[in-house]
Design a protein around this motif. Structure first.
Motif, PDB file in Angstrom:
ATOM      1  N   PHE A 230      65.534 -11.181  37.347  1.00  0.00           N
ATOM      2  CA  PHE A 230      66.150  -9.959  36.566  1.00  0.00           C
ATOM      3  C   PHE A 230      65.605  -9.843  35.359  1.00  0.00           C
ATOM      4  N   ILE A 231      65.484 -11.169  34.664  1.00  0.00           N
ATOM      5  CA  ILE A 231      65.171 -11.160  33.011  1.00  0.00           C
ATOM      6  C   ILE A 231      63.634 -10.911  33.193  1.00  0.00           C
ATOM      7  N   GLU A 232      62.558 -11.202  34.019  1.00  0.00           N
ATOM      8  CA  GLU A 232      61.445 -10.642  34.163  1.00  0.00           C
ATOM      9  C   GLU A 232      61.318  -9.177  34.362  1.00  0.00           C
ATOM     10  N   LEU A 233      62.057  -8.630  35.063  1.00  0.00           N
ATOM     11  CA  LEU A 233      62.189  -7.160  35.006  1.00  0.00           C
ATOM     12  C   LEU A 233      62.691  -6.518  34.010  1.00  0.00           C
ATOM     13  N   MET A 234      63.554  -6.952  33.462  1.00  0.00           N
ATOM     14  CA  MET A 234      64.019  -6.289  32.237  1.00  0.00           C
ATOM     15  C   MET A 234      62.938  -6.347  31.052  1.00  0.00           C
ATOM     16  N   SER A 235      62.156  -7.787  30.916  1.00  0.00           N
ATOM     17  CA  SER A 235      61.221  -7.930  30.194  1.00  0.00           C
ATOM     18  C   SER A 235      60.095  -6.920  29.899  1.00  0.00           C
ATOM     19  N   LEU A 236      59.801  -6.319  31.019  1.00  0.00           N
ATOM     20  CA  LEU A 236      58.581  -5.507  31.337  1.00  0.00           C
ATOM     21  C   LEU A 236      58.811  -4.325  30.293  1.00  0.00           C
ATOM     22  N   ARG A 237      59.710  -3.922  29.826  1.00  0.00           N
ATOM     23  CA  ARG A 237      59.568  -2.808  28.989  1.00  0.00           C
ATOM     24  C   ARG A 237      59.846  -3.227  27.509  1.00  0.00           C
ATOM     25  N   LEU A 238      59.848  -4.384  27.295  1.00  0.00           N
ATOM     26  CA  LEU A 238      60.066  -4.785  25.965  1.00  0.00           C
ATOM     27  C   LEU A 238      58.994  -4.545  24.942  1.00  0.00           C
ATOM     28  N   PRO A 239      59.163  -4.148  23.595  1.00  0.00           N
ATOM     29  CA  PRO A 239      58.080  -3.961  22.683  1.00  0.00           C
ATOM     30  C   PRO A 239      57.562  -5.309  22.322  1.00  0.00           C
ATOM     31  N   SER A 240      56.469  -5.189  21.506  1.00  0.00           N
ATOM     32  CA  SER A 240      55.804  -6.288  21.173  1.00  0.00           C
ATOM     33  C   SER A 240      56.611  -7.072  19.866  1.00  0.00           C
ATOM     34  N   HIS A 241      57.419  -6.539  19.206  1.00  0.00           N
ATOM     35  CA  HIS A 241      58.207  -7.138  18.305  1.00  0.00           C
ATOM     36  C   HIS A 241      59.362  -7.945  18.756  1.00  0.00           C
ATOM     37  N   VAL A 242      59.666  -7.949  19.968  1.00  0.00           N
ATOM     38  CA  VAL A 242      60.855  -8.862  20.686  1.00  0.00           C
ATOM     39  C   VAL A 242      60.352 -10.032  21.068  1.00  0.00           C
ATOM     40  N   LYS A 243      60.893 -11.106  20.527  1.00  0.00           N
ATOM     41  CA  LYS A 243      60.602 -12.539  20.951  1.00  0.00           C
ATOM     42  C   LYS A 243      61.556 -13.052  22.091  1.00  0.00           C
ATOM     43  N   LEU A 244      60.987 -13.415  23.295  1.00  0.00           N
ATOM     44  CA  LEU A 244      61.782 -13.700  24.353  1.00  0.00           C
ATOM     45  C   LEU A 244      61.662 -15.022  24.897  1.00  0.00           C
ATOM     46  N   GLU A 245      62.547 -15.622  24.904  1.00  0.00           N
ATOM     47  CA  GLU A 245      62.526 -17.260  25.115  1.00  0.00           C
ATOM     48  C   GLU A 245      63.581 -17.478  26.248  1.00  0.00           C
ATOM     49  N   THR A 246      63.046 -18.073  27.232  1.00  0.00           N
ATOM     50  CA  THR A 246      63.898 -18.471  28.635  1.00  0.00           C
ATOM     51  C   THR A 246      63.639 -19.995  28.820  1.00  0.00           C
ATOM     52  N   ASN A 247      64.757 -20.573  29.316  1.00  0.00           N
ATOM     53  CA  ASN A 247      64.840 -22.001  29.504  1.00  0.00           C
ATOM     54  C   ASN A 247      65.934 -22.050  30.856  1.00  0.00           C
ATOM     55  N   ILE A 248      65.470 -21.653  31.915  1.00  0.00           N
ATOM     56  CA  ILE A 248      66.407 -21.560  33.358  1.00  0.00           C
ATOM     57  C   ILE A 248      66.286 -22.838  34.440  1.00  0.00           C
ATOM     58  N   SER A 249      66.957 -23.747  34.417  1.00  0.00           N
ATOM     59  CA  SER A 249      66.698 -24.834  35.352  1.00  0.00           C
ATOM     60  C   SER A 249      68.176 -25.430  35.769  1.00  0.00           C
ATOM     61  N   ALA A 250      67.877 -26.016  36.945  1.00  0.00           N
ATOM     62  CA  ALA A 250      69.219 -26.606  37.496  1.00  0.00           C
ATOM     63  C   ALA A 250      68.757 -28.036  38.129  1.00  0.00           C
ATOM     64  N   SER A 251      69.233 -29.093  37.672  1.00  0.00           N
ATOM     65  CA  SER A 251      68.757 -30.524  38.346  1.00  0.00           C
ATOM     66  C   SER A 251      69.271 -30.899  39.583  1.00  0.00           C
ATOM     67  N   GLU A 252      70.575 -30.245  39.553  1.00  0.00           N
ATOM     68  CA  GLU A 252      71.363 -30.854  41.109  1.00  0.00           C
ATOM     69  C   GLU A 252      71.132 -29.446  41.971  1.00  0.00           C
ATOM     70  N   GLU A 253      70.541 -29.872  43.275  1.00  0.00           N
ATOM     71  CA  GLU A 253      70.244 -28.659  44.328  1.00  0.00           C
ATOM     72  C   GLU A 253      71.408 -28.405  45.040  1.00  0.00           C
ATOM     73  N   ASP A 254      72.423 -29.036  45.202  1.00  0.00           N
ATOM     74  CA  ASP A 254      73.254 -28.782  46.027  1.00  0.00           C
ATOM     75  C   ASP A 254      74.553 -28.128  45.702  1.00  0.00           C
ATOM     76  N   LEU A 255      74.589 -27.969  44.235  1.00  0.00           N
ATOM     77  CA  LEU A 255      75.650 -27.185  43.618  1.00  0.00           C
ATOM     78  C   LEU A 255      75.807 -25.806  44.181  1.00  0.00           C
ATOM     79  N   GLU A 256      76.887 -25.201  44.008  1.00  0.00           N
ATOM     80  CA  GLU A 256      77.188 -23.757  44.362  1.00  0.00           C
ATOM     81  C   GLU A 256      77.935 -22.924  43.262  1.00  0.00           C
TER      82      GLU A 256
END
Length: 351
Positions: A230-256
């Motif tokens: 979703f973030i990647e889709l939203m970022s496609l139309r961002l102008p160059s003066h917008v700085k986007l930083e993401t850090n998305i991760s989960a260390s535990e695979e069995d969580l719901e």
């Protein structure tokens, strides 16, 4: 709501049989201790218990539901008085016809008090025992009714929560799709290749919304993948003066986790954190801070909408708060603050 658990009904039936069986057979102890093993003697002791059973179940199955539960208090007492009087009369009649010789033997041995006194003692004994039986039946029936009412209330609350969650998800999904389609529409005139890629990304997102998000809980890994797309889709139309930083991760695979919880915060950042001309920042972090806990921190430049451009503003966050209250009550913390020129939203969940 009718309790349809057959095991529970069989267990209750067995308990009733055991209790009444003990009460009826208990006089045998006195008969054998006195050396009197006459069947008539046993019937004399057991006859009141049989009428207690009659009083108990007449109240349990008819009198209490018909009168007491319908708040017909005087009728309840009147019917029980008539019932007790009829039982005493029947017992006296049975004893008069079938136990005359039996009682005559005890009178000759002077083992009983004088007959008028003995009849008075038996009369008051029967009234008291039957009245206590009525009270016991009321207590058991009221307790059972209370437990059934509690079970029904919990079931209604569960259905209400499920209905509320479904309503919130139906509100969320069109809200999310509306914003995404607007982004693709704007992108078509800028870069058609990117627009085609965006349509493919959107199809994956819609598949998740239609199928996976319909479940009460989904894999945390899958939901974070959806959020990243979703973030990647939203970022496609961002102008160059917008700085986007993401850090998305989960260390535990069995969580719901309940689906689509982070989208409102992410949408809010893209909606209010981007200026058409001024340098802007969007920073999104979703990580496991501790075991079984997920933390989402979204920072963005604070460019609040003007009063003329606030249509639908806050709908996503209001729905998010409602969903969290329904699903994670007492196990989440949602906060937001303005720190200088940044708007910071934080959601922590204990999974």
């Amino acid at each position: 709501m009718i309790d349809s658990n057959p095991f529970k009904h069989r267990l209750q039936f067995l308990i009733h049989i055991i209790i009444w069986g003990v009460i009826i057979i208990f006089p045998l102890v006195f008969i054998y201790s006195e050396g009197e093993r006459s069947l008539v003697r046993f019937l004399d002791f057991s006859l009141p218990a049989l009428f207690l059973i009659l009083v108990f179940y007449m109240n349990s199955f008819w009198i209490i539901p018909q009168y007491l539960f319908n708040k017909k208090i005087w009728q309840f007492f009147l019917v029980n008085i008539v019932l007790i009087a009829a039982c005493i009369f029947l017992m006296d009649t049975i004893k008069h016809f079938y136990f005359v010789e039996y009682f005559a033997q005890f009178e000759k041995r002077n083992q009983f008090p004088p007959k008028p006194r003995m009849e008075g003692i038996i009369f008051f004994r029967d009234i008291i025992s039957m009245s206590v039986t009525v009270g016991l039946s009321v207590a058991i029936k009221m307790t059972t009714q209370w437990y059934q009412s509690q079970a029904e209330q919990k079931e209604l609350e569960k259905l209400h929560v499920e209905s509320e969650l479904n309503n919130l998800k139906h509100q969320l999904n069109p809200h999310f799709l509306f914003n995404t389609l607007n982004n693709i529409y704007s992108l078509i005139s800028i870069n058609q290749d990117h627009a085609q890629h965006a349509v493919h990304q959107l199809s994956n997102l819609i598949r998740y919304v239609l199928y996976d998000s319909d479940q009460p809980k989904v894999s945390l890994i899958k939901d974070l993948k959806f959020t990243s797309n979703f973030i990647e889709l939203m970022s496609l139309r961002l102008p160059s003066h917008v700085k986007l930083e993401t850090n998305i991760s989960a260390s535990e695979e069995d969580l719901e986790i309940a689906p689509l919880l982070f989208i409102s915060l992410v949408e809010n950042a893209f909606k209010h954190g981007v200026s058409p001309t001024e340098p802007s920042l969007i920073k999104i972090e979703i990580t496991n801070s501790r075991q079984n806990e997920i933390v989402c921190i979204v920072r963005n430049s604070n460019f609040p909408k003007t009063e003329s451009d606030r249509s639908g503003s806050g709908i996503g966050l209001v729905n998010l708060k409602k969903r969290l209250d329904l699903i994670y009550q007492g196990a989440y913390d949602l906060s937001n603050e303005i720190n200088g020129e940044q708007y910071i939203a934080t959601l922590s969940l204990k999974l």
